[in-house]
Enzyme design. Structure first.
Site, short mmCIF file in Angstrom:
data_model
loop_
_atom_site.label_atom_id
_atom_site.label_comp_id
_atom_site.label_asym_id
_atom_site.label_seq_id
_atom_site.Cartn_x
_atom_site.Cartn_y
_atom_site.Cartn_z
N GLU A 98 0.81 -1.23 0.00
CA GLU A 98 0.00 0.00 0.00
C GLU A 98 0.84 1.27 0.00
O GLU A 98 0.52 2.22 -0.70
CB GLU A 98 -0.92 -0.01 1.22
CG GLU A 98 -1.86 1.19 1.29
CD GLU A 98 -2.79 1.10 2.49
OE1 GLU A 98 -3.22 2.16 2.96
OE2 GLU A 98 -3.06 -0.03 2.95
N ASP A 99 1.93 1.29 0.77
CA ASP A 99 2.65 2.54 1.00
C ASP A 99 4.06 2.58 0.44
O ASP A 99 4.78 3.55 0.68
CB ASP A 99 2.72 2.83 2.52
CG ASP A 99 1.35 3.18 3.09
OD1 ASP A 99 0.50 3.66 2.32
OD2 ASP A 99 1.13 2.95 4.29
#
Length: 775
Positions: free
Chosen positions: A118-119
């Site tokens: 996700e990051d």
């Protein structure tokens, strides 16, 4: 997975552009900045993490943990949290929480990697390649959906929650990592902006704390609730915390004395037990005050005592000893050993008047039961060498996980994200009552559940066809609220094909509400489909053209519809004209305008409207039954009646098509029909089709002028009741000192029935005028 603003990187350009994945890196300490005041002095090192895992799993795969540590540290690079801590500290803390739950290597690795997809620039394919598809699936299940074309924040929240729960249904370890992630985010909530703090706390209290509770993870649920409560209501949290602390200091000797006396009494009777007093938490204390509308001083059970014994039979022996020693408080005994909660919680609960006349609340359980009570599904997923994966063990051992999977399967059918979120909250956020079927099967339901909820808990088909109930052998309304121990027998009827839409506002379970909405949508679609088919077939008869489903099937591409049912439903909803269907099947078809003759300007007004009606409803010779049959609001067509005045069998009626609403039935004399003079294409030829064997009531409205004296309204109501009419609504206006006007909404069988009621009303001395209203 779901992220908070505190977790997001401060600068996206700080992500590393290249990462080197080492197959088996050595254990090296991570270089981090000097911690600021109030923060953790250092990040957990690789050897710290491995030592924590080895304490409960000596055969841990150290190489796997090392690679995951280094991979996550390099992936997050120089990213920082809102607190200023290196971002990598967050997945490490999540992993540490899970080591306290003694979870397997794959779960710890998933915790370390849970934000990488996700990051950072990591991908699912890369995670699969480096760590295997099992860990890749766990990390993917924890990854938030990045691009959602949804309007509201609630819809986005619901879609991400749906993704998380569906991944949990495949592997419960996804949920365990998510709950640990949320717990650490809540512990560091103070670094977030105020609006984000409140939003995160509300979501925690609405979804994640109840979810932890439903999974039996009592300790985690309580900590999540208190952290959220501290943010959402800081003043109440502060006051209650201070009073609980003062109470604990004041009662320290009393608590110790009760612990000693209980232990001694049990030991004297040969029961080895450990007794521990524990004060209630701020949130549970506040919730009880709110629920019972009482003050802090009125609470009598702020200290609970846990009695832990060796064997299940010792629980009952300990209970007998306690009850023989001190008087029991009536209605406060509960046996969750013979009847466990859905989250696998097992314990005996009782309250006695103990030493110093103190009210003592006891929970008696074995140490194994206590492990389940504290850690829930995580206790089933403890590292157990040679017994299969945690998910396999949960499938065999955990009722909570089985409940979760059934609930997720049911919720996954939600029609839109907001409904999914609503149903999820309903399923998670309630206490329980236990009821039984006539054959003795136990059904667990939320408090305030009705017999309708019970019916849907048995089976969706039982709920949809339910027409009555017997509770403990006595006939009772389906809306009846159930109590613990009730035996419920649901009466069903094949004649009921869909539940009343009004049930949706009565039920309290997400399963029942979802099933009612789904059945209502199906029934409404079937009504529109039937109406559309009737309109199409009627047009073809009048046009003297042959209609067949086979011929329409070939014309579907020209209508841009995927199926015949879609075409018919579109016609029924007025989204498509029947003439468009005819032209698609017969390109040479030309609509007969004779039946759509507009009203000449010289003949406009009411006279012209009546003439237009005669043209619109001119039926070709030999087709007297070409009108669409109307059976009432409970029939198989989407029908409603004129909002002012209604219509009853015996009236000559017309139908007005309204897009998305179906047919509205008006008597031919209704003044409201003037509004539709300029839209003759909306007019339908309809006729009554009522069954004498099973009569039903239809709406009508009457106006009564009665003498303004005591008892006049009662006389009017008596006439209607004696004639088997039903009053739906009454509105009274004062016309003069001596007279009042009553506007009464009635339900009658037909025009003859209505006329009889009006005639008997006119015969009353207190009635000056009684007439029908046709607005």
């Amino acid at each position: 997975m779901a992220r908070t603003q505190a977790d997001l990187p401060r600068q996206q350009n700080q992500r590393p552009s290249q990462r080197v994945v080492e197959p088996a890196p050595p254990i090296v300490p991570a270089e981090v900045e000097e911690p600021k005041k109030g923060r953790r002095p250092r990040i957990m090192r690789q050897y710290d993490l491995i030592d924590k895992v080895k304490q409960y799993n000596p055969n841990t795969n150290e190489d796997l943990l090392n690679r995951a540590y280094v991979y996550a540290m390099k992936a997050h690079g120089s990213q920082t949290r809102a607190s200023g801590d290196p971002y990598f500290s967050h997945p490490l803390e999540v992993a540490a929480i899970l080591t306290d739950l003694k979870l397997d290597d794959a779960t710890i690795v998933a915790a370390l990697l849970h934000d990488t997809i996700e990051d950072t620039e990591a991908t699912r394919a890369e995670i699969d390649q480096v760590f295997g598809p099992e860990i890749g699936a766990l990390v993917d299940g924890l990854t938030k959906l990045k691009r959602l074309d949804l309007v509201t924040r609630e819809a986005k929240q619901a879609e991400n929650l749906r993704k998380l729960l569906l991944a949990t249904a495949a592997d419960v370890r996804v949920l365990l990592v998510k709950l640990a992630d949320r717990l650490h985010n809540m512990r560091t909530l103070e670094f977030m902006p105020p609006e984000a703090r409140r939003r995160t706390a509300e979501e925690t209290l609405d979804i994640y704390a109840p979810l932890a509770g439903r999974m039996g993870m009592h300790e985690m649920r309580e900590e999540l609730e208190n952290l959220a409560f501290r943010e959402l209501n800081p003043e109440a949290y502060r006051v209650i915390s201070e009073r609980l602390a003062a109470l604990e200091a004041r009662n320290r000797t009393v608590v110790a004395e009760i612990e000693q006396q209980l232990t001694r009494k049990l030991n004297e009777r040969g029961i080895t037990a450990a007794v521990k007093g524990r004060h209630k938490r701020p949130y549970s204390t506040w919730r009880k005050m709110e629920r019972k509308s009482i003050g802090f001083e009125q609470l009598s059970d702020l200290v609970g005592y846990r009695v832990m014994v060796t064997k299940p039979e010792d629980c009952y022996q300990a209970l007998g000893i306690v009850h023989m020693t001190w008087p029991m408080v009536p209605t406060r005994f509960k046996d969750y050993i013979s009847t466990p909660k859905q989250n696998d919680y097992r314990s005996l609960h009782t309250t006695v008047i103990g030493p110093r006349n103190q009210r003592v609340e006891l929970q008696i359980r074995t140490r194994a039961m206590n492990e389940i009570a504290e850690y829930g599904i995580a206790a089933h997923a403890l590292y157990k060498d040679g017994r299969g994966s945690p998910s396999e063990m949960l499938t065999r051992e955990s009722n909570a996980y089985a409940w979760l999977r059934r609930t997720i399967e049911m919720l996954s059918d939600g029609s839109n994200p907001e409904e999914f979120l609503e149903h999820t909250k309903l399923e998670l956020f309630h206490d329980q009552v236990f009821c039984f079927t006539p054959k003795g099967k136990l059904i667990a339901l939320p408090r305030k559940a009705t017999a309708i909820d019970f019916a849907y808990a048995v089976h969706t088909d039982v709920g949809n066809s339910a027409v009555g109930a017997k509770i403990n052998g006595k006939v009772a309304p389906l809306m009846s609220e159930l109590a613990n121990g009730d035996e419920v027998d649901i009466l069903v009827s094949k004649a009921q094909v869909a539940p009343p839409a009004a049930w949706e506002s009565v039920v309290v379970t997400g399963k029942a509400r979802a099933a009612i909405r789904r059945a209502t949508r199906v029934a409404v679609r079937q009504q529109y489909l039937g109406l559309g088919r009737g309109i199409v077939e009627r047009l073809f008869r009048r046009a003297k053209r042959e209609y067949s489903d086979e011929k329409l099937q070939g014309a579907l591409p020209r209508l841009a519809r995927a199926s015949i049912d879609e075409v018919m439903a579109a016609v029924g909803r007025s989204e498509m004209k029947a003439s468009d269907v005819a032209r698609a099947m017969y390109p040479d078809y030309k609509e007969d305008r004779a039946a759509r003759t507009p009203v000449p300007k010289a003949e406009s007004g009411w006279f012209g409207l009546r003439k237009a009606k005669s043209l619109i409803f001119k039926v070709p010779e030999g087709e007297a039954d070409g009108a669409i049959p109307i059976r009432g609001v409970s029939g198989d067509l989407p029908v409603r009646f004129a909002p002012a005045g209604g219509a009853v069998p015996g009236d000559r009626i017309v139908g007005i098509m309204t897009p998305g609403e179906g047919i509205t039935i008006y008597p031919i004399q209704s003044q409201a029909l003037k509004e539709f003079e300029d839209t003759p294409e909306r007019w339908l030829d309809v006729r009554w089709d009522v069954e004498e064997k099973s009569p039903q009531r239809f709406p009508a409205q009457i106006k009564v002028h009665s003498v303004n004296e005591p008892g006049s309204l009662a006389q009017v109501a008596q006439v209607i009741a004696e004639n088997d009419g039903n009053i739906d609504n009454i509105r009274m206006t004062r016309q003069a000192p001596d007279f009042s006007e009553l506007l009464i909404d009635l339900e009658v069988y037909d025009l003859k029935h209505l006329s009889a009621i009006l005639a008997q009303l006119k015969a009353k001395e207190v009635v000056a005028i009684a007439e029908r209203v046709n607005a």
